[in-house]
Scaffold this motif. Structure first.
Motif, PDB file in Angstrom:
ATOM      1  N   CYS A 266       0.832  -1.200   0.000  1.00 14.56           N
ATOM      2  CA  CYS A 266       0.000   0.000   0.000  1.00 14.56           C
ATOM      3  C   CYS A 266       0.868   1.252   0.000  1.00 14.56           C
ATOM      4  O   CYS A 266       0.565   2.232  -0.690  1.00 14.56           O
ATOM      5  N   VAL A 267       1.959   1.235   0.768  1.00  9.33           N
ATOM      6  CA  VAL A 267       2.903   2.351   0.766  1.00  9.33           C
ATOM      7  C   VAL A 267       3.532   2.503  -0.613  1.00  9.33           C
ATOM      8  O   VAL A 267       3.687   3.610  -1.137  1.00  9.33           O
ATOM      9  N   THR A 268       3.890   1.372  -1.221  1.00  7.44           N
ATOM     10  CA  THR A 268       4.473   1.407  -2.559  1.00  7.44           C
ATOM     11  C   THR A 268       3.484   1.970  -3.577  1.00  7.44           C
ATOM     12  O   THR A 268       3.848   2.771  -4.444  1.00  7.44           O
ATOM     13  N   LEU A 269       2.223   1.562  -3.453  1.00  2.92           N
ATOM     14  CA  LEU A 269       1.204   2.008  -4.407  1.00  2.92           C
ATOM     15  C   LEU A 269       0.908   3.497  -4.265  1.00  2.92           C
ATOM     16  O   LEU A 269       0.828   4.222  -5.251  1.00  2.92           O
ATOM     17  N   THR A 270       0.771   3.979  -3.038  1.00  5.97           N
ATOM     18  CA  THR A 270       0.444   5.388  -2.815  1.00  5.97           C
ATOM     19  C   THR A 270       1.646   6.295  -2.980  1.00  5.97           C
ATOM     20  O   THR A 270       1.495   7.507  -3.149  1.00  5.97           O
ATOM     21  N   GLY A 271       2.865   5.703  -2.992  1.00  8.35           N
ATOM     22  CA  GLY A 271       4.068   6.524  -3.093  1.00  8.35           C
ATOM     23  C   GLY A 271       4.675   6.534  -4.458  1.00  8.35           C
ATOM     24  O   GLY A 271       5.846   6.872  -4.609  1.00  8.35           O
ATOM     25  N   GLY A 272       3.918   6.164  -5.493  1.00  6.69           N
ATOM     26  CA  GLY A 272       4.463   6.133  -6.842  1.00  6.69           C
ATOM     27  C   GLY A 272       4.959   7.499  -7.279  1.00  6.69           C
ATOM     28  O   GLY A 272       4.339   8.521  -7.053  1.00  6.69           O
ATOM     29  N   GLY A 273       6.152   7.520  -7.902  1.00  2.00           N
ATOM     30  CA  GLY A 273       6.727   8.751  -8.390  1.00  2.00           C
ATOM     31  C   GLY A 273       7.451   9.544  -7.335  1.00  2.00           C
ATOM     32  O   GLY A 273       7.918  10.647  -7.598  1.00  2.00           O
ATOM     33  N   THR A 274       7.559   9.042  -6.112  1.00  2.00           N
ATOM     34  CA  THR A 274       8.240   9.755  -5.044  1.00  2.00           C
ATOM     35  C   THR A 274       9.531   9.047  -4.699  1.00  2.00           C
ATOM     36  O   THR A 274       9.829   7.962  -5.186  1.00  2.00           O
ATOM     37  N   VAL A 275      10.302   9.673  -3.816  1.00  5.11           N
ATOM     38  CA  VAL A 275      11.563   9.081  -3.377  1.00  5.11           C
ATOM     39  C   VAL A 275      11.283   8.141  -2.220  1.00  5.11           C
ATOM     40  O   VAL A 275      10.675   8.528  -1.229  1.00  5.11           O
ATOM     41  N   PHE A 276      11.760   6.906  -2.341  1.00  8.09           N
ATOM     42  CA  PHE A 276      11.592   5.933  -1.278  1.00  8.09           C
ATOM     43  C   PHE A 276      12.831   5.938  -0.399  1.00  8.09           C
ATOM     44  O   PHE A 276      13.911   5.554  -0.831  1.00  8.09           O
ATOM     45  N   THR A 277      12.691   6.378   0.835  1.00  3.28           N
ATOM     46  CA  THR A 277      13.782   6.365   1.793  1.00  3.28           C
ATOM     47  C   THR A 277      13.618   5.133   2.666  1.00  3.28           C
ATOM     48  O   THR A 277      12.553   4.919   3.249  1.00  3.28           O
ATOM     49  N   ALA A 278      14.688   4.345   2.782  1.00  8.05           N
ATOM     50  CA  ALA A 278      14.577   3.087   3.513  1.00  8.05           C
ATOM     51  C   ALA A 278      14.163   3.297   4.961  1.00  8.05           C
ATOM     52  O   ALA A 278      13.377   2.526   5.512  1.00  8.05           O
ATOM     53  N   SER A 279      14.678   4.359   5.579  1.00  9.04           N
ATOM     54  CA  SER A 279      14.354   4.592   6.984  1.00  9.04           C
ATOM     55  C   SER A 279      12.899   5.018   7.183  1.00  9.04           C
ATOM     56  O   SER A 279      12.311   4.758   8.228  1.00  9.04           O
ATOM     57  N   SER A 280      12.294   5.664   6.173  1.00  8.69           N
ATOM     58  CA  SER A 280      10.925   6.163   6.300  1.00  8.69           C
ATOM     59  C   SER A 280       9.886   5.058   6.195  1.00  8.69           C
ATOM     60  O   SER A 280       8.749   5.228   6.604  1.00  8.69           O
ATOM     61  N   VAL A 281      10.261   3.914   5.630  1.00  8.61           N
ATOM     62  CA  VAL A 281       9.324   2.793   5.495  1.00  8.61           C
ATOM     63  C   VAL A 281       9.793   1.597   6.316  1.00  8.61           C
ATOM     64  O   VAL A 281       9.501   0.447   5.999  1.00  8.61           O
ATOM     65  N   ALA A 282      10.530   1.884   7.396  1.00  4.86           N
ATOM     66  CA  ALA A 282      11.122   0.813   8.194  1.00  4.86           C
ATOM     67  C   ALA A 282      10.060  -0.118   8.782  1.00  4.86           C
ATOM     68  O   ALA A 282      10.212  -1.337   8.773  1.00  4.86           O
ATOM     69  N   PHE A 283       8.953   0.466   9.275  1.00  2.72           N
ATOM     70  CA  PHE A 283       7.945  -0.354   9.938  1.00  2.72           C
ATOM     71  C   PHE A 283       7.291  -1.332   8.978  1.00  2.72           C
ATOM     72  O   PHE A 283       7.191  -2.534   9.269  1.00  2.72           O
ATOM     73  N   VAL A 284       6.826  -0.824   7.822  1.00  2.00           N
ATOM     74  CA  VAL A 284       6.128  -1.709   6.887  1.00  2.00           C
ATOM     75  C   VAL A 284       7.082  -2.738   6.288  1.00  2.00           C
ATOM     76  O   VAL A 284       6.682  -3.875   6.001  1.00  2.00           O
ATOM     77  N   MET A 285       8.346  -2.372   6.123  1.00  2.00           N
ATOM     78  CA  MET A 285       9.317  -3.330   5.602  1.00  2.00           C
ATOM     79  C   MET A 285       9.581  -4.426   6.626  1.00  2.00           C
ATOM     80  O   MET A 285       9.684  -5.609   6.288  1.00  2.00           O
ATOM     81  N   CYS A 286       9.695  -4.036   7.897  1.00  4.31           N
ATOM     82  CA  CYS A 286       9.932  -5.023   8.952  1.00  4.31           C
ATOM     83  C   CYS A 286       8.732  -5.955   9.107  1.00  4.31           C
ATOM     84  O   CYS A 286       8.888  -7.153   9.373  1.00  4.31           O
ATOM     85  N   LEU A 287       7.530  -5.401   8.942  1.00  3.98           N
ATOM     86  CA  LEU A 287       6.330  -6.227   8.999  1.00  3.98           C
ATOM     87  C   LEU A 287       6.316  -7.219   7.847  1.00  3.98           C
ATOM     88  O   LEU A 287       5.926  -8.387   8.004  1.00  3.98           O
ATOM     89  N   PHE A 288       6.761  -6.772   6.672  1.00  2.00           N
ATOM     90  CA  PHE A 288       6.851  -7.659   5.516  1.00  2.00           C
ATOM     91  C   PHE A 288       7.917  -8.724   5.754  1.00  2.00           C
ATOM     92  O   PHE A 288       7.744  -9.890   5.397  1.00  2.00           O
ATOM     93  N   TYR A 289       9.039  -8.325   6.367  1.00  2.00           N
ATOM     94  CA  TYR A 289      10.094  -9.276   6.692  1.00  2.00           C
ATOM     95  C   TYR A 289       9.608 -10.324   7.698  1.00  2.00           C
ATOM     96  O   TYR A 289      10.021 -11.486   7.659  1.00  2.00           O
ATOM     97  N   LEU A 290       8.732  -9.902   8.605  1.00  5.85           N
ATOM     98  CA  LEU A 290       8.242 -10.820   9.624  1.00  5.85           C
ATOM     99  C   LEU A 290       7.545 -12.023   9.014  1.00  5.85           C
ATOM    100  O   LEU A 290       7.582 -13.122   9.577  1.00  5.85           O
ATOM    101  N   ASN A 291       6.927 -11.833   7.858  1.00  7.19           N
ATOM    102  CA  ASN A 291       6.269 -12.950   7.189  1.00  7.19           C
ATOM    103  C   ASN A 291       7.257 -14.063   6.852  1.00  7.19           C
ATOM    104  O   ASN A 291       6.906 -15.241   6.870  1.00  7.19           O
ATOM    105  N   SER A 292       8.500 -13.685   6.541  1.00  2.00           N
ATOM    106  CA  SER A 292       9.519 -14.687   6.237  1.00  2.00           C
ATOM    107  C   SER A 292       9.904 -15.492   7.464  1.00  2.00           C
ATOM    108  O   SER A 292      10.367 -16.623   7.346  1.00  2.00           O
ATOM    109  N   CYS A 293       9.725 -14.895   8.638  1.00  2.00           N
ATOM    110  CA  CYS A 293       9.968 -15.637   9.881  1.00  2.00           C
ATOM    111  C   CYS A 293       8.813 -16.581  10.188  1.00  2.00           C
ATOM    112  O   CYS A 293       9.016 -17.663  10.743  1.00  2.00           O
TER     113      CYS A 293
END
Length: 329
Positions: A266-293
């Motif tokens: 959802c962050v990726t979809l709503t953020g199209g055309g913008t700069v993706f900073t790794a630190s700004s999406v840390a929570f959603v990325m970590c939640l996505f990583y949690l699925n791998s656990c």
């Protein structure tokens, strides 16, 4: 003054061009470090156990387990990538612009391959349950191996195409030293969300719903015949348990993946055309990583062979000659 500069800037000697650190309370930083480190260690350990078990024991060399192996490999690397997310907690990247682009490329490739493997697993279960008499002839180790290779190859080529602009001149989109960003245009961002999220989720949900309908219909067709059996009570209980187990497993697979993946895409979809900073999406990325656990727990921990293989591995019995031929199924 020096202490203040070191606390605020990623590179204190480059005050005019250095990025500023993200200042957080010490307790919050420690909690974040502990959480990410725990997820990383658990993800790597659990998926490594799945990889060792399936590779070592010959009885586990089946088409379905080959798909579990592919999923475990992708999730294993996701666990390693969390280390880079830990580096970015303070908002500073110290590994250079090229490594930043490679980090995002590997992240995209691995997560895409993981999603693709989940689609293959759902299709495998669909064929096994809905067409049991054709399963052994249509789904073989060789055919699954080819599908897995195609999945990983397409994931790599596709994400190279999506991120190619970020490799022409690494770091050109960074506004200061210590920043790790990539640029994805709006069209590519929306296309990526459709290809790597909406379509796979649709396939997984539709396939699992069909599998669930088939399982329920089989249970209902068996019940009248079970009623004539002498041990009616005990058999009915077993049928109810298997019915609930099938419903629970399918529900966990779909719901957990949706919970972990939806915020990220959802962050990726709503953020199209913008700069993706790794630190700004840390929570959603970590939640996505949690699925791998959670994947090895959902797909493997419920299997008796996994518990047996873990026991044999921790007791070092897999080092004995002929241990690969052990019957753990």
């Amino acid at each position: 003054m020096a202490t203040l500069e070191e606390a605020e800037f990623c590179f204190p000697k480059l005050l005019n061009s250095s990025c500023k650190k993200i200042m957080r309370p010490h307790s919050v930083s420690m909690l974040t470090y502990i959480t990410l480190s725990s997820i990383s260690v658990l993800t790597v350990t659990l998926n490594l156990m799945v990889i060792v078990s399936i590779c070592h024991f010959k009885k586990l060399h089946t088409p379905t387990n080959l798909l579990l192996l592919s999923l475990a490999v992708s999730d294993f690397f996701v666990g390693l990538l969390i280390v880079f997310q830990i580096i970015l907690i303070d908002g500073c990247w110290f590994l250079g612009d090229l490594m930043c682009s490679l980090y995002f490329l590997f992240d995209y490739v691995i997560t895409s391959a993981s999603v693709g493997t989940m689609v293959l697993i759902s299709i495998d279960r669909y064929v096994a349950i809905c067409f049991p008499f054709h399963y052994s002839t249509k789904v073989t180790v060789r055919s699954v191996f080819i599908c897995v290779c195609v999945c990983w190859t397409c994931s790599f080529l596709y994400n190279c195409l999506i991120l190619k602009d970020n490799f022409y001149q690494p770091g050109r989109y960074s506004s200061c030293y210590g920043e790790c960003v990539i640029i994805i245009n709006s069209i590519a961002g929306i296309s990526d969300t459709i290809i790597t999220f909406i379509i796979p989720i649709t396939v997984i949900v539709v396939v699992y719903l069909k599998v669930f309908v088939v399982v329920m219909s089989q249970v209902r067709s068996v019940r009248p015949r079970v009623a004539a059996v002498t041990l009616q009570g005990s058999v009915k209980v077993n049928l109810k348990k298997s019915e609930l187990k099938a419903a629970r497993t399918l529900g966990v697979v779909v719901v957990v993946f949706l919970i972990c993946a939806c915020p990220y895409f959802c962050v990726t979809l709503t953020g199209g055309g913008t700069v993706f900073t790794a630190s700004s999406v840390a929570f959603v990325m970590c939640l996505f990583y949690l699925n791998s656990c959670l994947n090895p727990l959902i797909y493997a921990l419920f299997y008796p062979w996994f518990r047996k293989s873990v026991k044999l591995t921790f007791t070092l019995q897999i080092l004995r000659p002929g241990s690969c031929d052990a019957n753990i199924v």
